[in-house]
Design a protein around this motif. Structure first.
Motif, PDB file in Angstrom:
ATOM      1  N   MET A  16     130.973  51.166  59.464  1.00 45.49           N
ATOM      2  CA  MET A  16     130.215  51.038  58.251  1.00 45.49           C
ATOM      3  C   MET A  16     130.875  51.768  57.095  1.00 45.49           C
ATOM      4  N   GLY A  17     131.590  52.812  57.369  1.00 49.08           N
ATOM      5  CA  GLY A  17     132.263  53.549  56.314  1.00 49.08           C
ATOM      6  C   GLY A  17     131.353  54.433  55.479  1.00 49.08           C
ATOM      7  N   LYS A  18     130.165  54.756  56.008  1.00 53.60           N
ATOM      8  CA  LYS A  18     129.217  55.602  55.282  1.00 53.60           C
ATOM      9  C   LYS A  18     128.597  56.605  56.236  1.00 53.60           C
ATOM     10  N   ASN A  19     128.131  57.718  55.696  1.00 54.61           N
ATOM     11  CA  ASN A  19     127.355  58.667  56.480  1.00 54.61           C
ATOM     12  C   ASN A  19     125.910  58.200  56.519  1.00 54.61           C
ATOM     13  N   ILE A  20     125.239  58.450  57.643  1.00 54.35           N
ATOM     14  CA  ILE A  20     123.851  58.036  57.813  1.00 54.35           C
ATOM     15  C   ILE A  20     123.010  59.261  58.132  1.00 54.35           C
ATOM     16  N   ALA A  21     121.861  59.355  57.506  1.00 55.70           N
ATOM     17  CA  ALA A  21     120.913  60.429  57.797  1.00 55.70           C
ATOM     18  C   ALA A  21     119.534  59.804  57.963  1.00 55.70           C
ATOM     19  N   LEU A  22     118.798  60.299  58.920  1.00 55.54           N
ATOM     20  CA  LEU A  22     117.411  59.883  59.087  1.00 55.54           C
ATOM     21  C   LEU A  22     116.526  60.918  58.413  1.00 55.54           C
ATOM     22  N   ALA A  23     115.480  60.447  57.757  1.00 57.94           N
ATOM     23  CA  ALA A  23     114.615  61.379  57.049  1.00 57.94           C
ATOM     24  C   ALA A  23     113.209  60.821  56.968  1.00 57.94           C
ATOM     25  N   TYR A  24     112.251  61.724  56.892  1.00 64.17           N
ATOM     26  CA  TYR A  24     110.874  61.348  56.587  1.00 64.17           C
ATOM     27  C   TYR A  24     110.730  61.416  55.083  1.00 64.17           C
ATOM     28  N   LEU A  25     110.219  60.353  54.490  1.00 62.74           N
ATOM     29  CA  LEU A  25     109.946  60.341  53.060  1.00 62.74           C
ATOM     30  C   LEU A  25     108.487  60.001  52.829  1.00 62.74           C
ATOM     31  N   PRO A  26     107.866  60.589  51.831  1.00 63.43           N
ATOM     32  CA  PRO A  26     106.530  60.130  51.460  1.00 63.43           C
ATOM     33  C   PRO A  26     106.601  58.654  51.060  1.00 63.43           C
ATOM     34  N   TYR A  86     112.476  49.626  60.647  1.00 66.75           N
ATOM     35  CA  TYR A  86     113.432  49.431  61.733  1.00 66.75           C
ATOM     36  C   TYR A  86     114.496  48.396  61.420  1.00 66.75           C
ATOM     37  N   LYS A  87     114.825  48.190  60.158  1.00 66.69           N
ATOM     38  CA  LYS A  87     115.860  47.241  59.769  1.00 66.69           C
ATOM     39  C   LYS A  87     117.228  47.837  60.109  1.00 66.69           C
ATOM     40  N   PRO A  88     118.076  47.119  60.870  1.00 67.06           N
ATOM     41  CA  PRO A  88     119.395  47.661  61.209  1.00 67.06           C
ATOM     42  C   PRO A  88     120.308  47.717  59.987  1.00 67.06           C
ATOM     43  N   LEU A  89     121.183  48.708  59.939  1.00 70.36           N
ATOM     44  CA  LEU A  89     122.115  48.853  58.828  1.00 70.36           C
ATOM     45  C   LEU A  89     123.427  48.118  59.093  1.00 70.36           C
ATOM     46  N   TYR A  90     123.755  47.889  60.355  1.00 68.49           N
ATOM     47  CA  TYR A  90     125.011  47.238  60.702  1.00 68.49           C
ATOM     48  C   TYR A  90     124.717  45.902  61.362  1.00 68.49           C
ATOM     49  N   ASP A  91     125.251  44.835  60.840  1.00 63.01           N
ATOM     50  CA  ASP A  91     125.127  43.488  61.401  1.00 63.01           C
ATOM     51  C   ASP A  91     123.663  43.078  61.614  1.00 63.01           C
ATOM     52  N   PRO A  92     122.862  43.082  60.564  1.00 64.23           N
ATOM     53  CA  PRO A  92     121.440  42.750  60.725  1.00 64.23           C
ATOM     54  C   PRO A  92     121.180  41.314  61.199  1.00 64.23           C
ATOM     55  N   GLU A  93     122.133  40.385  60.977  1.00 66.29           N
ATOM     56  CA  GLU A  93     121.954  39.009  61.437  1.00 66.29           C
ATOM     57  C   GLU A  93     122.517  38.801  62.844  1.00 66.29           C
ATOM     58  N   ASN A  94     123.070  39.870  63.445  1.00 65.55           N
ATOM     59  CA  ASN A  94     123.663  39.800  64.780  1.00 65.55           C
ATOM     60  C   ASN A  94     124.775  38.745  64.830  1.00 65.55           C
TER      61      ASN A  94
END
Length: 52
Positions: free
Chosen positions: A1-11, A39-47
């Protein structure tokens, strides 16, 4: 993907894909962008990529 990914809780008010935010991590502030909500995938969402 060439990007950093972080998971976070947001209001809920901040949960819009594409929204620009700032995150503080160990005293440093970094610009971030909401890439996905739920739960939308960030990489290859159309598989479309073949699996080996």
């Amino acid at each position: 993907m060439g990007k950093n990914i972080a998971l976070a809780y947001l209001p809920w008010d901040y949960c819009q894909p594409g929204r620009a935010l700032a995150v503080q991590y160990f005293g440093e502030t970094y610009p971030v962008e909401v890439a996905s909500v739920g739960y939308k995938p960030l990489y290859d969402p159309e598989n479309a990529k073949p699996r080996s």
